[in-house]
Design a protein around this motif. Structure first.
Motif, PDB file in Angstrom:
ATOM      1  N   VAL A 107       0.851  -1.194   0.000  1.00 44.68           N
ATOM      2  CA  VAL A 107       0.000   0.000   0.000  1.00 44.68           C
ATOM      3  C   VAL A 107       0.891   1.250   0.000  1.00 44.68           C
ATOM      4  O   VAL A 107       1.632   1.482   0.954  1.00 44.68           O
ATOM      5  N   GLN A 123       0.851   3.576   3.032  1.00 40.14           N
ATOM      6  CA  GLN A 123       1.384   2.925   4.232  1.00 40.14           C
ATOM      7  C   GLN A 123       2.902   2.787   4.160  1.00 40.14           C
ATOM      8  O   GLN A 123       3.576   2.820   5.189  1.00 40.14           O
ATOM      9  N   CYS A 138       4.502   2.786  -4.986  1.00 39.68           N
ATOM     10  CA  CYS A 138       5.056   3.395  -3.765  1.00 39.68           C
ATOM     11  C   CYS A 138       6.076   4.445  -4.181  1.00 39.68           C
ATOM     12  O   CYS A 138       7.268   4.145  -4.367  1.00 39.68           O
ATOM     13  N   THR A 156      -0.556  -2.886  -6.781  1.00 38.63           N
ATOM     14  CA  THR A 156      -1.414  -3.152  -5.622  1.00 38.63           C
ATOM     15  C   THR A 156      -2.455  -4.224  -5.925  1.00 38.63           C
ATOM     16  O   THR A 156      -2.942  -4.889  -5.021  1.00 38.63           O
ATOM     17  N   CYS A 187      -1.330  -4.905   4.037  1.00 41.98           N
ATOM     18  CA  CYS A 187      -2.303  -4.742   2.959  1.00 41.98           C
ATOM     19  C   CYS A 187      -3.370  -3.721   3.358  1.00 41.98           C
ATOM     20  O   CYS A 187      -3.372  -3.209   4.477  1.00 41.98           O
ATOM     21  N   ASN A 188      -4.280  -3.456   2.412  1.00 36.58           N
ATOM     22  CA  ASN A 188      -5.422  -2.582   2.670  1.00 36.58           C
ATOM     23  C   ASN A 188      -6.635  -3.173   1.952  1.00 36.58           C
ATOM     24  O   ASN A 188      -6.516  -3.662   0.823  1.00 36.58           O
ATOM     25  N   GLU A 220      -7.255  -1.277  -1.425  1.00 36.03           N
ATOM     26  CA  GLU A 220      -6.147  -1.316  -2.379  1.00 36.03           C
ATOM     27  C   GLU A 220      -5.860  -2.725  -2.894  1.00 36.03           C
ATOM     28  O   GLU A 220      -5.484  -2.912  -4.054  1.00 36.03           O
ATOM     29  N   ASN A 221      -5.993  -3.715  -2.033  1.00 35.77           N
ATOM     30  CA  ASN A 221      -5.630  -5.092  -2.386  1.00 35.77           C
ATOM     31  C   ASN A 221      -6.859  -5.994  -2.364  1.00 35.77           C
ATOM     32  O   ASN A 221      -7.776  -5.779  -1.565  1.00 35.77           O
ATOM     33  N   TRP A 243      -4.648   9.613   0.061  1.00 32.57           N
ATOM     34  CA  TRP A 243      -3.603   8.972   0.853  1.00 32.57           C
ATOM     35  C   TRP A 243      -3.809   9.315   2.325  1.00 32.57           C
ATOM     36  O   TRP A 243      -4.103  10.457   2.678  1.00 32.57           O
TER      37      TRP A 243
END
Length: 264
Positions: free
Chosen positions: A25, A28, A48, A64, A82-83, A86-87, A245
């Motif tokens: 992420v 993150q 990233c 992602t 993870c999120n 996003e994932n 974000w």
């Protein structure tokens, strides 16, 4: 052994010190660096991009939504971050077979603070996490005082073209719009709905059209295309990272929002 409950209610059991982190992420990843954990990061995604050097010094493990699972295995992570948005669920399940996997789920500033606190616990950096939360609270209070003097404006926040997609409700972007005293005309629709441009006046007729810098690269011709269907709405290109974000990016976001209101 240490057990922590992540933000989607899963119990994550930690069996050893977390010295090798894979972050899937982008926001993150930036937060980890600002928590002083850069040396522990071994893998990141191609998205990233903060800090700017991170991809040149860490292994890239895909995007992602499309990860390179074998490369993650080779990195022998102690934990994978993870999120939920996003994932995919499939990615989380694949990661769980490699290492303990923590999933964040962010809708509000409270969720952001809870995540920073959890990272402070997980990675034994409580002092750093407390420092970021205190700074974030100061920035938030200052912005709330600023925004209290700003009139509410009706907005539409665009994230995609072909099909046209906007931010609806039940997501972090909508929460940030509300903090900015923006009334999202699509706040009655779930998540990220597809919309018909020709109906934009009937569905709320925004005073402002916000074109996000991500994930779609909007250009002037797109602003003109949308503008044809509004009633003299002002179109503004905005930094999507500031609206979507979370984590330490928010320390910069509230100053950006003040500047945004001053130019609209």
């Amino acid at each position: 052994m240490k057990t922590i409950t992540d933000q989607i209610g899963r119990e994550v059991s930690i069996l050893k010190p977390l010295k090798r982190i894979v972050s899937l992420v982008p926001s993150q990843t930036e937060l980890l660096v600002d928590l002083g954990l850069e040396n522990y990061i071994v893998g990141v995604t191609k998205f990233c991009v903060h800090p700017v050097h991170i991809k040149s010094v860490k292994e890239t493990v895909g995007g992602t939504k499309n990860i390179k699972i074998e490369k993650i295995k080779e990195l022998k992570p102690d934990i994978i971050l993870c999120n939920k948005e996003e994932n995919t669920k499939e990615i989380v399940e694949a990661c769980e077979r490699i290492a303990p996997t923590h999933v964040s789920d962010i809708y509000t500033l409270k969720d952001v603070k809870d995540l920073i606190i959890q990272y402070g616990e997980l990675f034994s950096c409580r002092t750093e996490s407390k420092r970021i939360i205190e700074k974030l609270q100061f920035k938030t209070n200052s912005f709330k005082e600023f925004i209290s003097n700003q009139p509410q404006k009706k907005v539409a926040y665009f994230i995609w073209r072909n099909p046209w997609m906007v931010a609806g409700n039940n997501n972090f972007i909508n929460h940030i719009l509300e903090l900015n005293n923006f009334k999202n005309i699509y706040g009655n629709k779930p998540r990220y709905p597809e919309i018909e441009l020709k109906k934009i006046r009937l569905e709320g007729d925004p005073e402002l059209v916000l074109l996000s810098s991500e994930p779609y690269p909007f250009k002037e011709e797109h602003a003109f295309e949308i503008g044809r269907f509004t009633h003299h709405a002002k179109t503004v290109f905005v930094d999507g990272e500031m609206f979507s974000w979370y984590g330490s990016r928010l320390l910069k976001a509230f100053d950006y929002f003040k500047q945004l209101h001053q130019r609209i």
